[in-house]
Design an enzyme around this catalytic site. Structure first.
Site, PDB file in Angstrom:
ATOM      1  N   ASP A 142      40.113 -17.525  47.639  1.00  0.00           N
ATOM      2  CA  ASP A 142      40.870 -17.651  48.886  1.00  0.00           C
ATOM      3  C   ASP A 142      40.394 -18.811  49.755  1.00  0.00           C
ATOM      4  OD1 ASP A 142      42.947 -16.642  50.535  1.00  0.00           O
ATOM      5  OD2 ASP A 142      41.467 -15.757  51.865  1.00  0.00           O
TER       6      ASP A 142
ATOM      7  N   GLU B 143      37.850  -7.556  56.664  1.00  0.00           N
ATOM      8  CA  GLU B 143      37.547  -8.120  55.352  1.00  0.00           C
ATOM      9  C   GLU B 143      36.524  -7.229  54.664  1.00  0.00           C
ATOM     10  OE1 GLU B 143      38.993 -10.272  53.676  1.00  0.00           O
ATOM     11  OE2 GLU B 143      39.999 -11.689  55.012  1.00  0.00           O
TER      12      GLU B 143
ATOM     13  N   GLU C 120      35.969 -26.095  57.304  1.00  0.00           N
ATOM     14  CA  GLU C 120      35.800 -26.723  58.610  1.00  0.00           C
ATOM     15  C   GLU C 120      34.553 -27.599  58.645  1.00  0.00           C
ATOM     16  OE1 GLU C 120      35.947 -24.028  61.897  1.00  0.00           O
ATOM     17  OE2 GLU C 120      37.741 -22.992  61.174  1.00  0.00           O
TER      18      GLU C 120
ATOM     19  N   ASP D 103      34.435 -17.408  56.278  1.00  0.00           N
ATOM     20  CA  ASP D 103      35.409 -16.434  55.762  1.00  0.00           C
ATOM     21  C   ASP D 103      35.235 -16.185  54.265  1.00  0.00           C
ATOM     22  OD1 ASP D 103      36.513 -16.227  58.299  1.00  0.00           O
ATOM     23  OD2 ASP D 103      37.907 -17.871  57.949  1.00  0.00           O
TER      24      ASP D 103
ATOM     25  N   ALA E 261      28.226 -11.232  61.892  1.00  0.00           N
ATOM     26  CA  ALA E 261      27.936 -12.646  61.639  1.00  0.00           C
ATOM     27  C   ALA E 261      27.709 -13.366  62.954  1.00  0.00           C
ATOM     28  CB  ALA E 261      29.100 -13.295  60.876  1.00  0.00           C
ATOM     29  N   ALA E 262      26.711 -14.228  62.987  1.00  0.00           N
ATOM     30  CA  ALA E 262      26.453 -15.021  64.186  1.00  0.00           C
ATOM     31  C   ALA E 262      27.607 -15.986  64.398  1.00  0.00           C
ATOM     32  CB  ALA E 262      25.141 -15.799  64.027  1.00  0.00           C
TER      33      ALA E 262
ATOM     34  N   LEU F 281      29.581 -19.225  65.749  1.00  0.00           N
ATOM     35  CA  LEU F 281      29.245 -20.620  65.992  1.00  0.00           C
ATOM     36  C   LEU F 281      29.501 -20.950  67.455  1.00  0.00           C
ATOM     37  CD1 LEU F 281      30.804 -22.160  62.759  1.00  0.00           C
ATOM     38  CD2 LEU F 281      28.386 -21.780  63.243  1.00  0.00           C
TER      39      LEU F 281
END
Length: 494
Positions: free
Chosen positions: A373, A221, A378, A393, A304-305, A307
Protein backbone atom coordinates in the site's frame (compact mmCIF):
# COMPACT_ATOMS: atom_id res chain seq x y z
CA UNK A 1 -67.70 -5.93 11.21
CA UNK A 2 -64.44 -7.58 10.24
CA UNK A 3 -63.41 -4.57 8.14
CA UNK A 4 -64.13 -2.24 11.05
CA UNK A 5 -61.95 -4.29 13.43
CA UNK A 6 -59.18 -4.32 10.83
CA UNK A 7 -59.28 -0.53 10.51
CA UNK A 8 -59.19 -0.09 14.30
CA UNK A 9 -56.21 -2.44 14.55
CA UNK A 10 -54.30 -0.61 11.81
CA UNK A 11 -55.01 2.74 13.45
CA UNK A 12 -53.74 1.52 16.83
CA UNK A 13 -50.64 0.02 15.20
CA UNK A 14 -49.80 3.31 13.50
CA UNK A 15 -50.31 5.25 16.71
CA UNK A 16 -48.08 2.80 18.62
CA UNK A 17 -45.37 2.99 15.97
CA UNK A 18 -45.46 6.79 15.99
CA UNK A 19 -45.23 6.78 19.78
CA UNK A 20 -42.16 4.51 19.71
CA UNK A 21 -40.43 6.72 17.14
CA UNK A 22 -41.16 9.80 19.24
CA UNK A 23 -39.85 8.04 22.34
CA UNK A 24 -36.61 7.06 20.56
CA UNK A 25 -36.14 10.66 19.41
CA UNK A 26 -36.60 11.95 22.95
CA UNK A 27 -34.09 9.43 24.32
CA UNK A 28 -31.46 10.52 21.74
CA UNK A 29 -32.08 14.18 22.53
CA UNK A 30 -31.73 13.50 26.25
CA UNK A 31 -28.47 11.63 25.72
CA UNK A 32 -27.06 14.46 23.57
CA UNK A 33 -28.02 17.07 26.16
CA UNK A 34 -26.54 15.02 28.99
CA UNK A 35 -23.32 14.45 27.02
CA UNK A 36 -22.79 18.13 26.25
CA UNK A 37 -23.80 19.29 29.74
CA UNK A 38 -21.75 16.81 31.76
CA UNK A 39 -18.50 18.45 32.95
CA UNK A 40 -15.46 16.35 32.02
CA UNK A 41 -11.91 16.67 33.30
CA UNK A 42 -10.09 18.06 30.26
CA UNK A 43 -7.13 15.76 29.81
CA UNK A 44 -7.14 16.26 26.08
CA UNK A 45 -5.04 18.64 24.12
CA UNK A 46 -6.35 21.83 22.65
CA UNK A 47 -5.94 22.35 18.98
CA UNK A 48 -2.65 23.96 18.08
CA UNK A 49 -2.93 27.74 17.79
CA UNK A 50 -1.56 29.59 14.82
CA UNK A 51 2.05 30.68 15.13
CA UNK A 52 2.29 34.31 16.05
CA UNK A 53 4.34 36.14 13.49
CA UNK A 54 5.38 32.96 11.63
CA UNK A 55 3.34 32.50 8.47
CA UNK A 56 3.30 29.17 6.69
CA UNK A 57 6.36 28.77 4.51
CA UNK A 58 8.20 31.60 6.27
CA UNK A 59 11.88 31.88 5.49
CA UNK A 60 12.47 31.97 9.22
CA UNK A 61 11.97 28.22 9.32
CA UNK A 62 14.21 27.49 6.37
CA UNK A 63 17.12 29.67 7.45
CA UNK A 64 19.70 29.09 10.19
CA UNK A 65 18.11 31.94 12.17
CA UNK A 66 17.41 30.93 15.77
CA UNK A 67 13.84 29.76 16.32
CA UNK A 68 12.06 30.41 19.58
CA UNK A 69 11.17 27.20 21.41
CA UNK A 70 7.95 28.94 22.45
CA UNK A 71 6.87 28.73 18.81
CA UNK A 72 7.61 25.00 18.74
CA UNK A 73 5.70 24.31 21.92
CA UNK A 74 2.72 26.35 20.72
CA UNK A 75 2.30 23.85 17.91
CA UNK A 76 2.92 20.77 20.01
CA UNK A 77 -0.62 20.32 21.29
CA UNK A 78 0.86 18.85 24.48
CA UNK A 79 3.83 19.04 26.78
CA UNK A 80 3.27 15.59 28.19
CA UNK A 81 6.76 14.55 27.10
CA UNK A 82 5.53 13.65 23.67
CA UNK A 83 3.11 14.16 20.86
CA UNK A 84 1.39 10.88 20.18
CA UNK A 85 -0.98 9.34 17.70
CA UNK A 86 -2.94 6.25 18.60
CA UNK A 87 -3.62 3.49 16.13
CA UNK A 88 -6.12 1.24 17.91
CA UNK A 89 -7.01 -1.86 15.92
CA UNK A 90 -10.47 -3.31 16.38
CA UNK A 91 -9.23 -6.90 16.36
CA UNK A 92 -6.65 -6.21 19.08
CA UNK A 93 -8.47 -7.32 22.24
CA UNK A 94 -10.42 -10.07 20.46
CA UNK A 95 -7.47 -12.08 19.15
CA UNK A 96 -6.39 -15.27 20.85
CA UNK A 97 -3.31 -17.40 20.99
CA UNK A 98 -2.84 -19.22 17.72
CA UNK A 99 -4.68 -16.65 15.60
CA UNK A 100 -2.79 -14.82 12.81
CA UNK A 101 -0.41 -12.15 14.00
CA UNK A 102 -0.39 -13.22 17.66
CA UNK A 103 2.06 -15.43 19.48
CA UNK A 104 1.70 -15.97 23.22
CA UNK A 105 4.81 -16.33 25.32
CA UNK A 106 6.18 -15.48 28.74
CA UNK A 107 7.18 -11.84 29.14
CA UNK A 108 9.78 -12.55 31.80
CA UNK A 109 13.11 -11.03 30.90
CA UNK A 110 11.67 -9.03 28.00
CA UNK A 111 12.67 -5.64 29.32
CA UNK A 112 16.28 -4.61 29.77
CA UNK A 113 17.72 -7.86 28.43
CA UNK A 114 21.33 -7.27 27.33
CA UNK A 115 23.27 -10.44 28.08
CA UNK A 116 23.82 -12.33 24.83
CA UNK A 117 21.78 -9.72 22.97
CA UNK A 118 21.96 -10.07 19.19
CA UNK A 119 20.60 -6.54 18.84
CA UNK A 120 23.44 -5.11 20.93
CA UNK A 121 25.95 -7.03 18.82
CA UNK A 122 24.29 -5.78 15.63
CA UNK A 123 24.44 -2.14 16.66
CA UNK A 124 28.12 -2.59 17.58
CA UNK A 125 28.92 -3.91 14.09
CA UNK A 126 30.98 -1.55 11.86
CA UNK A 127 28.15 -1.42 9.31
CA UNK A 128 25.98 0.17 11.99
CA UNK A 129 28.59 2.73 12.95
CA UNK A 130 29.21 4.38 9.59
CA UNK A 131 29.22 8.10 10.42
CA UNK A 132 26.74 10.41 8.73
CA UNK A 133 28.02 13.66 7.18
CA UNK A 134 28.68 16.53 9.54
CA UNK A 135 25.40 18.19 10.52
CA UNK A 136 25.59 21.96 10.02
CA UNK A 137 23.03 24.56 11.06
CA UNK A 138 21.34 24.41 7.64
CA UNK A 139 21.02 20.61 7.96
CA UNK A 140 18.89 20.85 11.11
CA UNK A 141 15.11 20.88 10.84
CA UNK A 142 14.97 23.43 13.66
CA UNK A 143 17.72 25.78 14.79
CA UNK A 144 16.69 26.89 18.27
CA UNK A 145 18.03 29.34 20.78
CA UNK A 146 20.32 27.21 23.01
CA UNK A 147 19.86 29.58 25.96
CA UNK A 148 16.07 29.37 26.05
CA UNK A 149 14.50 27.26 28.78
CA UNK A 150 11.00 26.18 29.69
CA UNK A 151 9.20 25.60 32.98
CA UNK A 152 5.81 24.21 33.97
CA UNK A 153 3.15 25.90 36.05
CA UNK A 154 3.60 24.98 39.68
CA UNK A 155 -0.13 24.31 39.77
CA UNK A 156 0.42 21.22 37.67
CA UNK A 157 -1.27 22.61 34.57
CA UNK A 158 -0.38 20.91 31.31
CA UNK A 159 0.41 24.20 29.56
CA UNK A 160 3.92 25.47 28.93
CA UNK A 161 4.18 29.00 30.27
CA UNK A 162 6.70 31.78 30.42
CA UNK A 163 8.02 32.79 33.83
CA UNK A 164 7.30 36.34 32.75
CA UNK A 165 4.89 38.01 30.37
CA UNK A 166 7.63 38.13 27.75
CA UNK A 167 7.37 35.91 24.70
CA UNK A 168 10.54 34.00 25.59
CA UNK A 169 10.85 32.00 28.79
CA UNK A 170 13.30 33.10 31.47
CA UNK A 171 16.07 30.59 32.32
CA UNK A 172 15.32 27.93 34.92
CA UNK A 173 17.15 24.73 35.77
CA UNK A 174 20.73 23.68 35.04
CA UNK A 175 20.80 23.59 31.23
CA UNK A 176 18.29 24.62 28.60
CA UNK A 177 18.23 21.15 27.03
CA UNK A 178 17.31 19.56 30.36
CA UNK A 179 14.09 21.58 30.44
CA UNK A 180 12.83 20.25 27.09
CA UNK A 181 10.17 17.52 27.14
CA UNK A 182 11.15 14.33 25.32
CA UNK A 183 8.99 14.98 22.28
CA UNK A 184 10.68 18.38 21.83
CA UNK A 185 14.14 16.83 22.04
CA UNK A 186 13.04 14.36 19.35
CA UNK A 187 11.83 17.18 17.08
CA UNK A 188 14.93 19.32 17.61
CA UNK A 189 17.17 16.33 16.79
CA UNK A 190 15.72 15.75 13.30
CA UNK A 191 18.17 16.64 10.54
CA UNK A 192 18.72 16.19 6.82
CA UNK A 193 20.21 12.71 7.20
CA UNK A 194 18.17 10.94 9.87
CA UNK A 195 14.96 11.09 11.83
CA UNK A 196 16.80 10.04 14.99
CA UNK A 197 20.40 8.89 15.68
CA UNK A 198 21.45 5.24 15.92
CA UNK A 199 22.36 5.36 19.59
CA UNK A 200 19.61 7.72 20.61
CA UNK A 201 19.59 8.05 24.43
CA UNK A 202 16.04 9.40 24.18
CA UNK A 203 14.59 6.21 22.69
CA UNK A 204 13.82 4.32 25.94
CA UNK A 205 12.09 7.38 27.43
CA UNK A 206 10.33 8.15 24.17
CA UNK A 207 8.87 4.63 23.90
CA UNK A 208 7.90 4.62 27.58
CA UNK A 209 6.08 7.94 27.18
CA UNK A 210 4.21 6.58 24.16
CA UNK A 211 2.93 3.72 26.30
CA UNK A 212 1.75 5.96 29.14
CA UNK A 213 1.11 9.56 28.06
CA UNK A 214 -2.10 11.10 26.83
CA UNK A 215 -3.59 10.18 23.43
CA UNK A 216 -4.22 13.03 20.99
CA UNK A 217 -5.50 11.36 17.80
CA UNK A 218 -6.45 7.98 16.40
CA UNK A 219 -6.40 6.01 13.18
CA UNK A 220 -7.72 2.68 11.94
CA UNK A 221 -4.97 0.27 10.90
CA UNK A 222 -3.23 -2.94 12.01
CA UNK A 223 -1.54 -1.85 15.25
CA UNK A 224 0.95 -4.73 15.47
CA UNK A 225 2.16 -3.90 11.94
CA UNK A 226 2.98 -0.32 12.96
CA UNK A 227 4.97 -1.56 15.96
CA UNK A 228 6.87 -4.20 14.01
CA UNK A 229 7.55 -1.80 11.11
CA UNK A 230 9.27 0.70 13.41
CA UNK A 231 11.61 -1.93 14.85
CA UNK A 232 12.29 -3.49 11.43
CA UNK A 233 13.12 -0.06 9.99
CA UNK A 234 15.58 0.50 12.83
CA UNK A 235 17.20 -2.93 12.39
CA UNK A 236 17.72 -2.14 8.69
CA UNK A 237 19.41 1.11 9.84
CA UNK A 238 17.00 3.29 7.86
CA UNK A 239 15.58 5.09 10.92
CA UNK A 240 12.87 6.77 8.85
CA UNK A 241 9.77 5.67 10.82
CA UNK A 242 8.80 7.71 13.91
CA UNK A 243 9.06 5.73 17.17
CA UNK A 244 6.08 3.48 17.93
CA UNK A 245 5.02 1.61 21.06
CA UNK A 246 2.14 -0.73 21.80
CA UNK A 247 -0.40 0.16 24.44
CA UNK A 248 -3.50 -1.28 26.08
CA UNK A 249 -5.96 1.60 26.00
CA UNK A 250 -8.95 2.12 28.25
CA UNK A 251 -11.18 3.82 25.69
CA UNK A 252 -13.62 4.95 28.40
CA UNK A 253 -11.17 6.73 30.67
CA UNK A 254 -8.48 7.67 28.14
CA UNK A 255 -10.69 8.78 25.23
CA UNK A 256 -14.42 9.10 25.89
CA UNK A 257 -14.29 10.72 29.32
CA UNK A 258 -11.67 13.32 28.44
CA UNK A 259 -12.45 14.34 24.88
CA UNK A 260 -13.73 17.85 24.21
CA UNK A 261 -14.64 16.92 20.63
CA UNK A 262 -18.43 16.65 20.72
CA UNK A 263 -18.56 15.03 17.29
CA UNK A 264 -16.21 12.28 18.45
CA UNK A 265 -18.12 11.84 21.71
CA UNK A 266 -21.36 11.24 19.80
CA UNK A 267 -19.84 8.24 18.00
CA UNK A 268 -19.46 6.22 21.21
CA UNK A 269 -22.01 3.50 21.85
CA UNK A 270 -22.46 0.22 23.74
CA UNK A 271 -22.55 -2.87 21.55
CA UNK A 272 -25.12 -5.68 22.05
CA UNK A 273 -22.32 -7.63 23.75
CA UNK A 274 -21.88 -4.84 26.29
CA UNK A 275 -18.59 -3.50 24.91
CA UNK A 276 -17.72 0.20 24.61
CA UNK A 277 -17.31 1.15 20.94
CA UNK A 278 -16.65 4.26 18.85
CA UNK A 279 -15.98 5.04 15.21
CA UNK A 280 -14.93 8.70 15.11
CA UNK A 281 -14.91 10.92 12.02
CA UNK A 282 -12.87 10.38 8.85
CA UNK A 283 -13.23 10.11 5.09
CA UNK A 284 -13.56 6.33 5.19
CA UNK A 285 -13.94 3.47 7.69
CA UNK A 286 -15.74 5.71 10.16
CA UNK A 287 -19.09 3.99 10.58
CA UNK A 288 -20.78 1.61 12.97
CA UNK A 289 -19.78 -1.23 10.62
CA UNK A 290 -16.10 -0.42 11.26
CA UNK A 291 -16.33 0.61 14.90
CA UNK A 292 -13.48 0.05 17.34
CA UNK A 293 -14.70 -1.91 20.35
CA UNK A 294 -13.03 -2.67 23.65
CA UNK A 295 -13.51 -5.73 25.79
CA UNK A 296 -15.43 -4.31 27.52
CA UNK A 297 -13.47 -1.05 27.20
CA UNK A 298 -9.86 -2.26 26.81
CA UNK A 299 -8.36 -2.03 23.35
CA UNK A 300 -4.90 -2.85 22.04
CA UNK A 301 -3.35 -0.08 19.96
CA UNK A 302 -0.06 1.44 18.87
CA UNK A 303 1.12 4.94 19.73
CA UNK A 304 3.40 6.74 17.26
CA UNK A 305 5.31 9.94 17.94
CA UNK A 306 3.86 12.66 15.78
CA UNK A 307 6.17 14.66 13.55
CA UNK A 308 6.46 18.45 14.00
CA UNK A 309 3.44 20.48 12.97
CA UNK A 310 3.39 21.12 9.22
CA UNK A 311 3.11 24.85 9.82
CA UNK A 312 6.60 24.78 11.30
CA UNK A 313 8.12 21.94 9.27
CA UNK A 314 6.35 21.64 5.94
CA UNK A 315 6.37 18.21 4.34
CA UNK A 316 5.95 17.40 0.68
CA UNK A 317 3.98 14.37 -0.44
CA UNK A 318 5.27 12.48 -3.48
CA UNK A 319 3.39 9.93 -5.55
CA UNK A 320 5.43 6.78 -5.93
CA UNK A 321 6.36 6.03 -9.58
CA UNK A 322 5.56 2.39 -8.78
CA UNK A 323 2.16 3.04 -7.21
CA UNK A 324 -0.56 0.53 -8.00
CA UNK A 325 -3.49 1.34 -10.25
CA UNK A 326 -6.04 0.04 -7.70
CA UNK A 327 -8.16 -0.90 -10.70
CA UNK A 328 -9.50 -4.39 -11.40
CA UNK A 329 -8.77 -4.36 -15.12
CA UNK A 330 -6.34 -1.49 -15.71
CA UNK A 331 -2.66 -2.09 -14.93
CA UNK A 332 -0.10 0.57 -14.05
CA UNK A 333 2.57 1.43 -16.61
CA UNK A 334 5.36 -0.17 -14.59
CA UNK A 335 3.47 -3.48 -14.78
CA UNK A 336 3.45 -3.37 -18.59
CA UNK A 337 6.77 -1.75 -19.47
CA UNK A 338 9.90 -3.72 -18.47
CA UNK A 339 12.05 -0.65 -19.27
CA UNK A 340 9.97 1.62 -17.08
CA UNK A 341 12.89 2.45 -14.79
CA UNK A 342 14.77 4.12 -17.65
CA UNK A 343 12.16 6.85 -17.93
CA UNK A 344 11.97 7.20 -14.14
CA UNK A 345 15.73 7.86 -14.08
CA UNK A 346 15.19 10.77 -16.47
CA UNK A 347 12.39 12.30 -14.38
CA UNK A 348 13.06 14.72 -11.49
CA UNK A 349 13.72 14.17 -8.64
CA UNK A 350 14.99 10.69 -9.57
CA UNK A 351 17.43 11.94 -12.20
CA UNK A 352 20.04 13.02 -9.68
CA UNK A 353 21.17 12.41 -6.11
CA UNK A 354 20.10 9.40 -4.07
CA UNK A 355 16.30 9.75 -4.28
CA UNK A 356 15.84 6.62 -6.41
CA UNK A 357 18.12 4.60 -4.14
CA UNK A 358 16.17 5.81 -1.10
CA UNK A 359 12.96 4.68 -2.76
CA UNK A 360 14.52 1.25 -3.37
CA UNK A 361 15.42 1.13 0.34
CA UNK A 362 11.73 1.72 1.08
CA UNK A 363 10.86 -1.02 -1.41
CA UNK A 364 13.02 -3.51 0.49
CA UNK A 365 11.32 -2.57 3.77
CA UNK A 366 7.86 -2.95 2.22
CA UNK A 367 8.66 -6.32 0.65
CA UNK A 368 10.01 -7.73 3.91
CA UNK A 369 6.78 -6.87 5.73
CA UNK A 370 4.45 -7.50 2.78
CA UNK A 371 3.17 -3.93 2.50
CA UNK A 372 1.55 -3.36 -0.92
CA UNK A 373 0.00 0.00 0.00
CA UNK A 374 2.92 2.41 -0.55
CA UNK A 375 1.38 4.79 -3.07
CA UNK A 376 2.87 7.97 -1.56
CA UNK A 377 5.81 9.00 0.58
CA UNK A 378 6.86 12.27 2.21
CA UNK A 379 9.98 14.39 2.73
CA UNK A 380 10.72 17.51 4.77
CA UNK A 381 10.41 20.42 2.35
CA UNK A 382 13.19 22.42 4.00
CA UNK A 383 15.84 19.94 2.84
CA UNK A 384 14.74 19.86 -0.80
CA UNK A 385 15.49 16.64 -2.66
CA UNK A 386 18.69 15.90 -0.76
CA UNK A 387 17.19 14.14 2.26
CA UNK A 388 15.68 10.86 3.44
CA UNK A 389 12.16 9.60 2.75
CA UNK A 390 9.69 9.31 5.61
CA UNK A 391 8.31 5.77 5.87
CA UNK A 392 4.85 6.58 7.23
CA UNK A 393 1.60 4.57 7.42
CA UNK A 394 2.73 0.96 7.72
CA UNK A 395 -0.49 -0.51 9.09
CA UNK A 396 -1.06 -2.67 6.01
CA UNK A 397 2.11 -4.69 6.57
CA UNK A 398 2.47 -8.18 8.06
CA UNK A 399 -0.86 -9.35 6.70
CA UNK A 400 -0.25 -12.69 4.97
CA UNK A 401 2.92 -14.47 6.04
CA UNK A 402 2.61 -17.26 3.49
CA UNK A 403 2.63 -14.99 0.44
CA UNK A 404 5.67 -13.14 -0.92
CA UNK A 405 4.40 -10.39 -3.23
CA UNK A 406 7.32 -10.02 -5.66
CA UNK A 407 5.66 -7.09 -7.43
CA UNK A 408 6.61 -4.94 -4.43
CA UNK A 409 10.24 -5.43 -5.50
CA UNK A 410 9.58 -3.96 -8.97
CA UNK A 411 11.79 -0.87 -8.41
CA UNK A 412 14.75 -3.04 -7.40
CA UNK A 413 14.23 -5.64 -10.11
CA UNK A 414 13.66 -3.11 -12.89
CA UNK A 415 16.34 -0.58 -11.92
CA UNK A 416 18.92 -3.13 -10.71
CA UNK A 417 20.45 -0.62 -8.30
CA UNK A 418 20.80 -0.57 -4.54
CA UNK A 419 22.99 1.24 -2.02
CA UNK A 420 26.08 -0.74 -1.17
CA UNK A 421 25.51 -0.07 2.55
CA UNK A 422 21.97 -1.47 2.32
CA UNK A 423 23.16 -4.57 0.47
CA UNK A 424 25.96 -5.23 2.96
CA UNK A 425 23.53 -4.96 5.89
CA UNK A 426 21.07 -7.28 4.18
CA UNK A 427 23.87 -9.82 3.70
CA UNK A 428 24.75 -9.47 7.38
CA UNK A 429 21.12 -10.01 8.43
CA UNK A 430 21.08 -13.27 6.46
CA UNK A 431 23.87 -14.77 8.58
CA UNK A 432 23.31 -16.96 11.64
CA UNK A 433 24.71 -14.54 14.29
CA UNK A 434 22.53 -11.70 13.01
CA UNK A 435 19.50 -13.51 11.65
CA UNK A 436 16.76 -10.97 10.89
CA UNK A 437 13.94 -12.94 12.51
CA UNK A 438 15.93 -13.32 15.75
CA UNK A 439 16.70 -9.61 15.86
CA UNK A 440 13.11 -8.51 15.31
CA UNK A 441 11.86 -11.09 17.83
CA UNK A 442 14.23 -9.66 20.43
CA UNK A 443 13.28 -6.06 19.62
CA UNK A 444 9.53 -6.76 19.80
CA UNK A 445 9.87 -8.63 23.10
CA UNK A 446 10.41 -5.28 24.87
CA UNK A 447 7.09 -3.84 23.72
CA UNK A 448 4.30 -3.56 26.33
CA UNK A 449 1.98 -5.65 24.14
CA UNK A 450 4.52 -8.41 23.44
CA UNK A 451 4.25 -10.73 21.66
CA UNK A 452 3.59 -8.63 18.56
CA UNK A 453 4.04 -11.07 15.66
CA UNK A 454 3.37 -14.77 15.27
CA UNK A 455 6.31 -17.02 14.47
CA UNK A 456 5.23 -17.55 10.83
CA UNK A 457 5.57 -13.79 10.26
CA UNK A 458 9.08 -13.81 11.71
CA UNK A 459 10.12 -16.81 9.61
CA UNK A 460 8.70 -15.08 6.53
CA UNK A 461 11.22 -12.26 7.06
CA UNK A 462 14.17 -14.63 6.57
CA UNK A 463 12.56 -16.14 3.48
CA UNK A 464 11.84 -12.76 1.93
CA UNK A 465 15.30 -11.47 2.78
CA UNK A 466 16.71 -14.37 0.77
CA UNK A 467 14.58 -13.32 -2.21
CA UNK A 468 15.84 -9.73 -2.02
CA UNK A 469 19.44 -10.97 -2.08
CA UNK A 470 18.59 -13.28 -4.99
CA UNK A 471 17.20 -10.32 -6.94
CA UNK A 472 20.39 -8.33 -6.36
CA UNK A 473 22.44 -11.41 -7.29
CA UNK A 474 20.66 -11.69 -10.64
CA UNK A 475 21.33 -8.00 -11.31
CA UNK A 476 25.02 -8.46 -10.52
CA UNK A 477 25.25 -11.55 -12.72
CA UNK A 478 23.88 -9.67 -15.73
CA UNK A 479 25.63 -6.35 -15.15
CA UNK A 480 28.52 -5.17 -17.30
CA UNK A 481 29.47 -2.73 -14.53
CA UNK A 482 28.75 -4.10 -11.02
CA UNK A 483 29.33 -0.65 -9.51
CA UNK A 484 26.10 0.47 -11.19
CA UNK A 485 24.23 -2.23 -9.27
CA UNK A 486 25.91 -1.70 -5.91
CA UNK A 487 26.15 2.08 -5.73
CA UNK A 488 28.97 2.91 -3.35
CA UNK A 489 27.77 5.17 -0.55
CA UNK A 490 30.29 4.05 2.09
CA UNK A 491 33.69 4.38 0.41
CA UNK A 492 36.50 3.26 2.68
CA UNK A 493 34.50 3.69 5.89
CA UNK A 494 33.87 -0.09 6.23
Amino acid sequence: MWRRLQMIFQRKFKITLLFLLLLALLVHLAMDLALSATPRPCGCDAKAPKASGIPSGSSMLASPKKLSLRILQDFSGSNGSLEKSSRPQRAGPHTRAGEPGIRRQSREGNVGRTEGSKLAALFDHPLYNIPIPEVTEKDKLFVVNPMEKFSLRSSGSDEWVSSSKAETVLPTGKTAYDTYPTWLKFHVGINRYELYPRRDPLMPTLLRDLATQRIVSSDFERHNAEIAAFHLDRILDFRRIPPVSGRLVNITKEIRDITTDKKLAKTFFISPAGNVCFYGECSYYCSTEHALCGKPDRLEGSMAALLPDKTLAKRRSWRSPWRRSYHKSKKAEWELNPNYCAQVRETPPYNRGHRLLDLIDMTVLDFLMGNMDRHHYETFEKFGNDTFLLHLDNGRGFGTHSRDELSILAPLRQCCSIKKSTYLRLQLLATQPYRLSDLLREALATDPLAPILAEPHLRALDRRLGKVLEAVGRCLAGAARPEEVLVDDVGSRV
